[in-house]
Design an enzyme around this catalytic site. Structure first.
Site, PDB file in Angstrom:
ATOM      1  N   ARG A  23      22.923  35.698   8.562  1.00 62.33           N
ATOM      2  CA  ARG A  23      22.078  36.571   7.738  1.00 62.33           C
ATOM      3  C   ARG A  23      20.836  35.868   7.206  1.00 62.33           C
ATOM      4  O   ARG A  23      20.357  36.189   6.127  1.00 62.33           O
ATOM      5  CB  ARG A  23      22.887  37.137   6.560  1.00 62.33           C
ATOM      6  CG  ARG A  23      24.191  37.822   6.952  1.00 62.33           C
ATOM      7  CD  ARG A  23      23.934  39.108   7.695  1.00 62.33           C
ATOM      8  NE  ARG A  23      25.196  39.759   8.083  1.00 62.33           N
ATOM      9  CZ  ARG A  23      25.276  40.878   8.797  1.00 62.33           C
ATOM     10  NH1 ARG A  23      24.157  41.457   9.216  1.00 62.33           N
ATOM     11  NH2 ARG A  23      26.433  41.398   9.116  1.00 62.33           N
TER      12      ARG A  23
ATOM     13  N   LEU B 174      18.821  34.178  14.509  1.00 65.05           N
ATOM     14  CA  LEU B 174      18.858  34.787  15.837  1.00 65.05           C
ATOM     15  C   LEU B 174      17.560  35.534  16.112  1.00 65.05           C
ATOM     16  O   LEU B 174      16.984  35.421  17.193  1.00 65.05           O
ATOM     17  CB  LEU B 174      20.054  35.729  15.969  1.00 65.05           C
ATOM     18  CG  LEU B 174      20.088  36.557  17.265  1.00 65.05           C
ATOM     19  CD1 LEU B 174      20.101  35.664  18.494  1.00 65.05           C
ATOM     20  CD2 LEU B 174      21.278  37.503  17.266  1.00 65.05           C
TER      21      LEU B 174
ATOM     22  N   TYR C  61      22.628  43.446  19.903  1.00 66.77           N
ATOM     23  CA  TYR C  61      21.448  43.256  20.742  1.00 66.77           C
ATOM     24  C   TYR C  61      20.585  44.492  20.946  1.00 66.77           C
ATOM     25  O   TYR C  61      19.461  44.382  21.431  1.00 66.77           O
ATOM     26  CB  TYR C  61      21.877  42.648  22.082  1.00 66.77           C
ATOM     27  CG  TYR C  61      22.363  41.235  21.896  1.00 66.77           C
ATOM     28  CD1 TYR C  61      21.468  40.187  21.720  1.00 66.77           C
ATOM     29  CD2 TYR C  61      23.720  40.950  21.810  1.00 66.77           C
ATOM     30  CE1 TYR C  61      21.905  38.893  21.509  1.00 66.77           C
ATOM     31  CE2 TYR C  61      24.173  39.659  21.595  1.00 66.77           C
ATOM     32  CZ  TYR C  61      23.259  38.636  21.438  1.00 66.77           C
ATOM     33  OH  TYR C  61      23.693  37.352  21.211  1.00 66.77           O
TER      34      TYR C  61
ATOM     35  N   PHE D 128      27.152  34.588  32.588  1.00 73.67           N
ATOM     36  CA  PHE D 128      26.156  33.518  32.519  1.00 73.67           C
ATOM     37  C   PHE D 128      25.925  33.130  31.075  1.00 73.67           C
ATOM     38  O   PHE D 128      26.361  33.826  30.155  1.00 73.67           O
ATOM     39  CB  PHE D 128      24.829  33.937  33.190  1.00 73.67           C
ATOM     40  CG  PHE D 128      24.243  35.222  32.670  1.00 73.67           C
ATOM     41  CD1 PHE D 128      23.299  35.203  31.640  1.00 73.67           C
ATOM     42  CD2 PHE D 128      24.610  36.446  33.197  1.00 73.67           C
ATOM     43  CE1 PHE D 128      22.754  36.388  31.173  1.00 73.67           C
ATOM     44  CE2 PHE D 128      24.065  37.639  32.740  1.00 73.67           C
ATOM     45  CZ  PHE D 128      23.134  37.598  31.710  1.00 73.67           C
TER      46      PHE D 128
END
Length: 437
Positions: A113, A117, A146, A437
């Protein structure tokens, strides 16, 4: 390779070139040097909740590229990790586009938070767009992270559990390969045969990505990564009458007995073929191995007809892990949509909302009778409105427009536009990515 995508959440941050550092609140986001790979690897293990695994320094060092491994540094310690690399992605029609493949994304639990990211993702996507990548891809560990960065689920992993006693084998009369044969090969031979065969196959499968040398070395045990137990599998290569490899099945067998009764499970790791008769021959082979009573296929194309090949299709039950798999984010709308082919002639105008700016705007997709398409900016009235995440979901044909409209992911601005646009974007078979991956 196994999935290494994970991420935390946070407030918007700033981007930056691969050479620049980004410091906010005393936490520095920057590309790591090759001499920092060991410390970065340990932070990666902690972020994946696996501090007990051994060091993978040499393996990570072979993955290192200038500017492509990012880290968040707080008081001299890595508290977040991020890696990307360029790969080729096959799109509907068989063309390939450059994709920014994102992996090894972690944020240490003490630093969630704080926007780490977001800052790493913003930086990487901007750099990827500058390099000319048409799309970015990742495998999402958590669904709700995402979409806010413009990614949407673009392929699904699908698997089957086949009860061989109930299945009764494959049906008679299925297409075969006259003069073909299947041979078991060792890992050294697999490293020689596999890469060329895979490269021939991947351009026939929308959603497939390229495999590098390191992937084959890891998959055949030449390189072992701590924390990922590797045991030598079986590898069966199918060759045509001329001796040319046309398909491959890699599998493992659990040696299990119920008293004196064999009750083994065969798990398919890899199975791909250049044509349907070869695929059928490989399925017949893995369903006929002695002592095996159950075949587990963890990841196969959603449209693969395996159950319909069996004498009893109900003997194949869905695998527990069936779910969305590879996520995609469009970075260059024209490059991405001009590369693929389409299902029917026509025209649709999409109004795309993308706060990051990469895909924002109004786009006309015009499809010729031969299935080739042209995507251009336009000021024409839009037929459909959607965000970048929904655009990523639609790109490979992994979802239908009417279904997304029903879910409120796409807004129909002209009556009937969802159904009409779906005919354009539809693909004969669903996209599928065989690799993590």
């Amino acid at each position: 390779m196994g999935n290494e995508t994970y991420g935390g959440t946070g407030d918007p941050g700033t981007g930056g070139s691969p050479e620049e550092a980004d410091v906010v609140g005393g936490i520095e986001i920057r590309a790591i040097g090759e001499d920092e790979v060991e410390a970065w690897d340990r932070a990666l293990a902690v972020g994946f909740l696996r501090p007990h695994v051994g060091r993978a320094t040499e393996f990570r060092r072979r993955q290192w590229e200038p500017g492509r491994m990012l880290g968040a540094v707080d008081d001299g310690r890595f508290v977040a990790t991020f890696r990307s690399f360029d790969t080729e992605l096959t799109v509907p029609g068989g063309a390939v586009v450059t994709a920014d493949a994102i992996t090894a994304v972690t944020v240490t639990s003490t630093h969630r938070r704080r926007g780490l990211l977001r800052r790493m993702m913003t930086r990487d996507l901007a750099a990827a767009r500058e390099r000319g990548a048409a799309v970015a891809i990742l495998v999402a560990a958590e669904y709700n992270i995402y979409g806010r960065y413009g990614f949407g689920p673009a392929t699904h992993g699908h698997g089957w559990n086949v009860d061989l006693l109930r299945a009764g084998g494959l049906r008679d009369g299925l297409p075969t390969v006259p003069g073909g044969r299947i041979d078991l090969v060792d890992m050294a031979e697999l490293r020689k045969i596999g890469p060329e065969l895979f490269d021939r196959w991947r351009v026939t499968q929308a959603g497939a990505i390229a495999r590098d040398e390191l992937t084959w070395q890891r998959g055949t045990g030449e390189i072992e990564v701590p924390g990922f137990d590797w045991k030598e599998p079986f590898a069966a290569v199918h060759r045509d009458a001329g001796g040319i490899p046309t398909g491959l099945a890699v599998y493992k067998i659990d040696d299990n007995w119920d008293g004196s009764y064999p009750n083994c499970t065969l798990t398919v790791i890899d199975l791909f073929a250049l044509d349907r008769p070869t695929a059928t021959e490989l399925w017949r082979f893995v369903c006929s191995v002695d002592w095996v009573r159950k075949v587990v296929v963890e990841n196969v194309g959603p449209d693969d007809p395996l159950p319909l090949l069996l004498n009893e299709p109900r003997a194949a039950t869905p695998h527990v892990d069936n779910a969305d798999y590879m996520w995609l984010r469009v970075l260059d709308v024209e490059a991405a949509f001009n590369a693929r082919t389409y299902g029917a002639p026509g025209r649709v105008v999409l109004d795309v909302d993308d706060p990051a700016g990469h895909a924002a705007g109004r786009w006309a997709i015009e499809v010729a009778p031969d299935g080739t398409g042209r995507c251009v900016r336009t000021e024409d009235e839009a037929d459909l409105a959607l965000d970048a995440s929904a655009l990523g979901t639609l790109y490979l044909g992994g979802e239908t427009l009417p279904r997304l409209a029903l879910a409120g992911r796409v807004t129909e601005l002209r009556p009937g536009a969802a159904a009409a646009g779906d005919l354009l974007l539809r693909t004969p078979l669903l996209a599928w990515n065989i690799d993590g991956f």
